[in-house]
Write an enzyme that holds these catalytic residues in place. Structure first.
Site, PDB file in Angstrom:
ATOM      1  N   TYR A  75      34.603  35.104  43.025  1.00  0.00           N
ATOM      2  CA  TYR A  75      33.304  35.330  42.394  1.00  0.00           C
ATOM      3  C   TYR A  75      33.464  36.127  41.110  1.00  0.00           C
ATOM      4  CZ  TYR A  75      28.379  36.074  41.703  1.00  0.00           C
ATOM      5  OH  TYR A  75      27.127  36.066  41.166  1.00  0.00           O
ATOM      6  N   PHE A 127      18.939  22.512  15.019  1.00  0.00           N
ATOM      7  CA  PHE A 127      19.394  21.668  16.121  1.00  0.00           C
ATOM      8  C   PHE A 127      18.372  21.813  17.243  1.00  0.00           C
ATOM      9  CE2 PHE A 127      21.597  20.611  20.034  1.00  0.00           C
ATOM     10  CZ  PHE A 127      21.945  19.313  19.723  1.00  0.00           C
ATOM     11  N   THR A 128      18.158  20.750  17.983  1.00  0.00           N
ATOM     12  CA  THR A 128      17.062  20.690  18.966  1.00  0.00           C
ATOM     13  C   THR A 128      17.032  21.911  19.892  1.00  0.00           C
ATOM     14  OG1 THR A 128      18.494  19.332  20.348  1.00  0.00           O
ATOM     15  CG2 THR A 128      16.918  18.171  18.952  1.00  0.00           C
ATOM     16  N   ASP A 218      27.289  28.248  15.290  1.00  0.00           N
ATOM     17  CA  ASP A 218      27.217  27.198  16.309  1.00  0.00           C
ATOM     18  C   ASP A 218      28.479  26.364  16.116  1.00  0.00           C
ATOM     19  OD1 ASP A 218      26.877  24.923  17.781  1.00  0.00           O
ATOM     20  OD2 ASP A 218      24.771  24.648  17.277  1.00  0.00           O
ATOM     21  N   LYS A 261      31.716  19.280  23.649  1.00  0.00           N
ATOM     22  CA  LYS A 261      32.008  18.461  22.462  1.00  0.00           C
ATOM     23  C   LYS A 261      33.490  18.649  22.123  1.00  0.00           C
ATOM     24  CE  LYS A 261      27.322  18.354  22.390  1.00  0.00           C
ATOM     25  NZ  LYS A 261      26.573  19.452  21.902  1.00  0.00           N
ATOM     26  N   ARG A 385      17.636   9.716  16.566  1.00  0.00           N
ATOM     27  CA  ARG A 385      17.586  11.037  15.941  1.00  0.00           C
ATOM     28  C   ARG A 385      16.614  10.903  14.773  1.00  0.00           C
ATOM     29  NH1 ARG A 385      18.237  14.453  19.233  1.00  0.00           N
ATOM     30  NH2 ARG A 385      20.185  15.494  19.722  1.00  0.00           N
ATOM     31  N   PHE A 452      12.365  13.925  23.256  1.00  0.00           N
ATOM     32  CA  PHE A 452      13.212  12.735  23.163  1.00  0.00           C
ATOM     33  C   PHE A 452      13.950  12.430  24.457  1.00  0.00           C
ATOM     34  CE2 PHE A 452      17.258  14.975  22.762  1.00  0.00           C
ATOM     35  CZ  PHE A 452      16.850  16.225  22.327  1.00  0.00           C
TER      36      PHE A 452
HETATM   37  C1  LIG Z   1      25.231  19.912  21.950  1.00  0.00           C
HETATM   38  C2  LIG Z   1      24.895  20.931  20.970  1.00  0.00           C
HETATM   39  C3  LIG Z   1      24.306  22.134  21.343  1.00  0.00           C
HETATM   40  C4  LIG Z   1      23.847  22.435  22.758  1.00  0.00           C
HETATM   41  O1  LIG Z   1      24.878  22.415  23.665  1.00  0.00           O
HETATM   42  P1  LIG Z   1      24.710  21.895  25.187  1.00  0.00           P
HETATM   43  O2  LIG Z   1      26.085  22.074  25.740  1.00  0.00           O
HETATM   44  O3  LIG Z   1      24.265  20.484  25.136  1.00  0.00           O
HETATM   45  O4  LIG Z   1      23.716  22.781  25.853  1.00  0.00           O
HETATM   46  C5  LIG Z   1      24.081  23.067  20.355  1.00  0.00           C
HETATM   47  N1  LIG Z   1      24.389  22.828  19.072  1.00  0.00           N
HETATM   48  C6  LIG Z   1      24.943  21.670  18.670  1.00  0.00           C
HETATM   49  C7  LIG Z   1      25.270  21.455  17.243  1.00  0.00           C
HETATM   50  C8  LIG Z   1      25.208  20.684  19.605  1.00  0.00           C
HETATM   51  O5  LIG Z   1      25.729  19.521  19.195  1.00  0.00           O
END
Ligand SMILES: *Cc1c(COP(=O)(O)O)cnc(C)c1O
Length: 463
Positions: A75, A127-128, A218, A261, A385, A452
């Site tokens: 843990y 970003f969303t 980010d 990613k 998008r 979306f």
């Molecule tokens: C995917 C993404 C996020 C969010 O990450 P998640 O792992 O999907 O929560 C934030 N910023 C960018 C640029 C992304 O492509």
């Protein structure tokens, strides 16, 4: 860069395969209707080549799979956490690390720690999920990306750059005290996977230091951004991607990462900072939302795979093949006369739906309609998008009408072959040939947040 090969051929061979499902047009029509013309609502079994996202869809290496077996599922204080921390410190250079279940977990925490109600967060395009968390914390996003980013025909190589004049204007209006940080993405997802240059980042660092403003990074696709700097920015051709990645990170104060990613894992993320106070506050919050600060919602094995993936992601040969495959697809589409966002992005190719379907008005959701047509043609799943992703204006309640109305063909890392890229290009070409017959859509269901993902549509009857 290795000069032995001129092709982008993969620096790996295939050891295991996952069978794909082929479908008929009739099956796809039924599936699309059931999914409300939203590719997010399709079952993956009904998809042949899945270009919905590169998030969590990449193939892990044999070493990462072996790493899963080394999971220490304690843990607290799992050995895999320390491996992850070491990898982040070594490759990215940030001091303090908190794992999170994925990127948005880190975004939630950093937003809550740093943003006060009434604050403004400037960034190189929204970003969303990032924007929603900034807003939930009481902040407002301000776009300070260069104008070229909004023009799909501009071939400016660093469309991820910040316009320091726009940042100065935000400071003039709101004051530096209302700006907890500048939010910088590498590469810029919503602009089509476009990089920011080192020169711009260095200038931003100098500017923000002068005004006492943080830069939060980010870093979801930082290795891809570093590769573009190596390719295109003078003085960087002989540097390794790893070296450039480290310099990018050194120009910022902290980071949020979706490891799904660049970092080649199916799940995971983290928050990193160089500031002890921010770390302490974040460590307090992570236990509420994610889990203890040494696992943050992840299993030990996930952290191990992430630690290994981070190392693999900054390897020059890996990144050259990854971006090379995306460029291969993009160039095929350009050669066929298809309107795509230029320059080609690092993680996918973006179709310009306004140019593809000039007869479909933006409030009939041209990109959403185009994504569903491509699926119907070949079983290739892409995503919207554009106006659907942009959501509604908080004040007026009307749709936001973004300049860019795009369909994203996102390429997972190490998953598909060159022959798959050919199938995709041929399908987009077929749809382009009968584009006059494509009609728009009507929104029939709309969720409150990030619409979306779950919105539903029906086909408009053609005029
Ligand atoms: C995917 C993404 C996020 C969010 O990450 P998640 O792992 O999907 O929560 C934030 N910023 C960018 C640029 C992304 O492509």
């Amino acid at each position: 860069m290795s000069t032995k090969h001129t092709s982008w051929a993969e620096p790996y061979k295939i050891k295991m395969v996952e069978p794909l499902f082929m479908t008929t047009r009739a099956q796809r029509e039924k599936a699309m209707e059931e999914a409300g013309y939203n590719t997010f609502l399709l079952k993956s079994e009904d998809v042949y080549i899945d270009l919905l996202t590169d998030s969590g869809t990449s193939a892990m290496s044999d070493r990462q799979w072996a790493g899963l077996m080394l999971g220490d599922e304690a843990y607290a204080g799992s050995r895999n956490f320390y491996h992850l921390e070491e990898a982040i410190q070594r490759y990215y250079g940030y001091k303090y690390v908190i794992p999170t279940h994925q990127g948005r977990g880190a975004e939630n925490i950093i937003s809550q720690v740093l943003i006060k109600p009434g604050d403004v967060v400037p960034g190189n395009m929204y970003f969303t999920t990032t924007k929603v968390h900034q807003e939930l914390a009481g902040g407002t996003f301000a776009d300070i990306i260069v104008d070229e980013a909004h023009d799909p025909r501009s071939t400016f190589p660093f469309k991820g750059n910040v316009d320091l004049g726009k940042l100065q204007a935000v400071i003039n209006t709101y004051g530096a005290k209302s700006i907890p940080y500048v939010s910088i993405a590498t590469t810029v997802n919503m602009a089509g996977g476009q990089p920011i240059s080192l020169a711009n980042l260095r200038a931003l660092r100098e500017f923000t230091t002068k005004h006492g403003i943080r830069v939060i990074h980010d870093m979801t696709r930082v290795a891809e951004n570093a590769y573009m700097i190596k390719l295109l920015e003078e003085g960087n051709a002989d540097r390794s991607v790893a070296e450039i990645v480290k310099e990018i990170c050194s120009l910022t104060d902290g980071a949020t990462m979706s490891a799904k990613k660049d970092a080649l894992v199916n799940i995971g993320g983290f928050l990193a900072t160089n500031e002890w106070d921010v770390y302490e506050e974040a460590r307090n919050l992570v236990v509420i939302y994610e889990g203890l600060h040494t696992y943050g919602g992840l299993a030990g094995r996930d952290m191990e795979a992430m630690a290994i993936g981070i190392g693999e992601s900054v390897d020059d040969d890996h990144i050259r093949a990854r971006v090379g495959q995306v460029f291969y697809l993009g160039n095929k589409l350009i050669d066929a006369g298809i309107p795509v966002v230029l320059p080609i992005g690092t993680f996918g190719v973006f179709l310009d739906a306004k140019a593809f379907l000039p007869h479909v008005p933006q409030d009939h959701f041209p990109a959403q309609a185009l994504a569903s047509e491509i699926y119907l043609d070949s079983g290739v799943r892409t995503m919207e998008r554009g106006i659907v992703s942009a959501g509604r204006d908080k004040k007026t309640g009307d749709h936001c009408y973004p300049e860019l109305e795009l369909v994203r063909l996102t390429i997972p890392r190490r998953v598909y072959t060159q022959a798959h890229m050919d199938v995709i290009a041929e399908s987009v070409q077929r749809v382009f040939e009968h584009r006059d017959r494509i009609v728009g859509l009507n929104l029939t269901y709309e969720p409150k947040y990030l619409r979306f993902f779950q919105a539903r549509f029906e086909k408009l009857i053609s005029a």
